[in-house]
Motif scaffolding. Structure first.
Motif, PDB file in Angstrom:
ATOM      1  N   VAL A  61       0.643  -1.088   0.073  1.00 43.80           N
ATOM      2  CA  VAL A  61       0.095  -0.332  -0.423  1.00 43.80           C
ATOM      3  C   VAL A  61       0.690   1.085  -0.113  1.00 43.80           C
ATOM      4  CG1 VAL A  61      -0.487  -0.027   2.361  1.00 43.80           C
ATOM      5  CG2 VAL A  61      -1.939   1.228   1.182  1.00 43.80           C
ATOM      6  N   GLU A  62       0.226   2.046  -0.523  1.00 42.80           N
ATOM      7  CA  GLU A  62       0.891   3.672  -1.534  1.00 42.80           C
ATOM      8  C   GLU A  62       0.267   4.474  -0.172  1.00 42.80           C
ATOM      9  OE1 GLU A  62       2.450   7.479  -4.118  1.00 42.80           O
ATOM     10  OE2 GLU A  62       2.208   5.310  -4.671  1.00 42.80           O
ATOM     11  N   LEU A  63       0.486   5.090   0.947  1.00 42.98           N
ATOM     12  CA  LEU A  63      -0.086   5.800   2.011  1.00 42.98           C
ATOM     13  C   LEU A  63       0.436   7.460   1.956  1.00 42.98           C
ATOM     14  CD1 LEU A  63      -0.272   3.689   5.180  1.00 42.98           C
ATOM     15  CD2 LEU A  63      -2.307   3.489   3.583  1.00 42.98           C
ATOM     16  N   THR A  64      -1.552   7.767   1.532  1.00 47.82           N
ATOM     17  CA  THR A  64      -0.323   9.688   1.384  1.00 47.82           C
ATOM     18  C   THR A  64      -1.307  10.591   2.068  1.00 47.82           C
ATOM     19  OG1 THR A  64      -1.787  10.082  -0.225  1.00 47.82           O
ATOM     20  CG2 THR A  64       0.212   9.600  -1.085  1.00 47.82           C
ATOM     21  N   THR A  65      -0.810  11.019   2.570  1.00 48.22           N
ATOM     22  CA  THR A  65      -2.054  12.514   3.288  1.00 48.22           C
ATOM     23  C   THR A  65      -2.671  13.103   2.453  1.00 48.22           C
ATOM     24  OG1 THR A  65      -0.026  12.725   4.928  1.00 48.22           O
ATOM     25  CG2 THR A  65      -1.338  14.285   5.032  1.00 48.22           C
ATOM     26  N   PRO A  66      -4.122  13.167   3.485  1.00 49.68           N
ATOM     27  CA  PRO A  66      -5.121  14.162   2.130  1.00 49.68           C
ATOM     28  C   PRO A  66      -4.640  15.415   1.860  1.00 49.68           C
ATOM     29  CG  PRO A  66      -6.001  13.058   3.830  1.00 49.68           C
ATOM     30  CD  PRO A  66      -4.795  12.105   3.784  1.00 49.68           C
ATOM     31  N   GLU A  67      -5.282  16.262   1.282  1.00 47.35           N
ATOM     32  CA  GLU A  67      -5.038  18.082   0.831  1.00 47.35           C
ATOM     33  C   GLU A  67      -4.686  18.042   1.974  1.00 47.35           C
ATOM     34  OE1 GLU A  67      -5.468  19.150  -2.818  1.00 47.35           O
ATOM     35  OE2 GLU A  67      -4.883  17.019  -3.887  1.00 47.35           O
ATOM     36  N   ASN A  68      -6.638  17.735   2.324  1.00 49.56           N
ATOM     37  CA  ASN A  68      -6.550  19.034   4.166  1.00 49.56           C
ATOM     38  C   ASN A  68      -6.504  18.560   5.066  1.00 49.56           C
ATOM     39  OD1 ASN A  68      -8.000  16.786   4.277  1.00 49.56           O
ATOM     40  ND2 ASN A  68     -10.228  16.790   3.721  1.00 49.56           N
ATOM     41  N   ASN A  69      -5.951  17.575   5.307  1.00 46.74           N
ATOM     42  CA  ASN A  69      -4.889  17.211   6.298  1.00 46.74           C
ATOM     43  C   ASN A  69      -5.435  17.720   7.745  1.00 46.74           C
ATOM     44  OD1 ASN A  69      -2.555  16.378   7.668  1.00 46.74           O
ATOM     45  ND2 ASN A  69      -1.595  17.920   8.112  1.00 46.74           N
ATOM     46  N   GLN A  70      -6.884  17.363   7.584  1.00 50.32           N
ATOM     47  CA  GLN A  70      -7.856  17.338   8.750  1.00 50.32           C
ATOM     48  C   GLN A  70      -7.522  15.826   9.849  1.00 50.32           C
ATOM     49  OE1 GLN A  70     -11.539  18.456   7.338  1.00 50.32           O
ATOM     50  NE2 GLN A  70     -11.347  19.737   6.741  1.00 50.32           N
ATOM     51  N   THR A  71      -8.199  16.404  11.238  1.00 53.11           N
ATOM     52  CA  THR A  71      -7.874  15.188  11.635  1.00 53.11           C
ATOM     53  C   THR A  71      -9.248  14.699  12.518  1.00 53.11           C
ATOM     54  OG1 THR A  71      -6.124  17.450  13.204  1.00 53.11           O
ATOM     55  CG2 THR A  71      -7.264  14.965  14.762  1.00 53.11           C
ATOM     56  N   VAL A  72      -8.987  13.814  11.817  1.00 50.12           N
ATOM     57  CA  VAL A  72     -10.699  13.338  13.039  1.00 50.12           C
ATOM     58  C   VAL A  72     -10.474  12.859  14.503  1.00 50.12           C
ATOM     59  CG1 VAL A  72     -12.100  11.244  12.697  1.00 50.12           C
ATOM     60  CG2 VAL A  72     -10.718  12.753  10.663  1.00 50.12           C
ATOM     61  N   GLU A  73     -11.577  13.202  15.819  1.00 52.72           N
ATOM     62  CA  GLU A  73     -11.749  12.838  16.334  1.00 52.72           C
ATOM     63  C   GLU A  73     -12.614  11.381  16.625  1.00 52.72           C
ATOM     64  OE1 GLU A  73     -11.008  14.914  19.617  1.00 52.72           O
ATOM     65  OE2 GLU A  73     -10.333  16.646  17.853  1.00 52.72           O
TER      66      GLU A  73
END
Length: 176
Positions: free
Chosen positions: A125-137
């Motif tokens: 798997v190739e994991l990337t950070t989404p553009e919005n980079n939002q934290t999820v509680e």
């Protein structure tokens, strides 16, 4: 009520585990989580495992739960009945606090054959950070977590023995 097999009894089987390897943001810790369902008790829980990503952005982890291929490795083929099954693929995130994560783009499916050691290939798997980079509680109350090495799903006060290089996962037997 059958007092010889109380509901809190857990039985584990030893499995080789399936390997997930890939790339992710360098020098981070990532979590792989998969929602699980026990078909016998109706219990749902989330299995979570952490791994450190190297400076080169590569990681490898061995997980005890498959997400596909249960029917190919059942009791007719000489294997145990897998009563605890994934309800989707492994999803990945970067933990930023006890109750918050940053989701990563990318999922991984691990076959029952890989977990049993019958298929030695790794899931990549190739994991990337989404553009919005939002934290999820998060507000999970039933999570099994591992940070260094294999897990057997035990919680505090429970003990289990696993051979080096193998993992354990619960095996649920139907109530009589």
């Amino acid at each position: 009520m059958d007092n010889t097999n109380p509901a809190w009894t857990k039985i584990f089987e030893r499995v080789e585990g399936g390997t997930i390897e890939g790339t992710a943001p360098a020098n981070t810790t990532i979590e792989a989580s998969v929602p699980m369902h026990n078909n016998v008790t109706g219990e749902n829980f989330t299995y979570t495992q952490r791994v450190d990503v190297g400076a080169d952005g590569r990681f490898e982890m061995t997980v005890p739960y498959s997400t596909t291929g249960y029917d190919a490795w059942g009791t007719d083929e000489g294997y145990t009945d897998v009563s605890v099954r994934a309800e989707g693929p492994y999803e990945f995130s970067v933990p930023v606090s006890v109750q918050a994560t940053i989701p990563l783009n990318g999922t991984a499916s691990v076959t029952e054959g890989q977990v049993l050691g019958e298929n030695e290939s790794a899931t990549t798997v190739e994991l990337t950070t989404p553009e919005n980079n939002q934290t999820v509680e998060t507000n999970e109350t039933s999570t099994n977590t591992t940070t260094d090495g294999p897990t057997d799903g035990s919680s505090a006060g429970e003990t289990s023995t696993t051979a080096p290089g193998s993992l354990s996962r619960p095996v649920a037997k139907p109530a009589p």
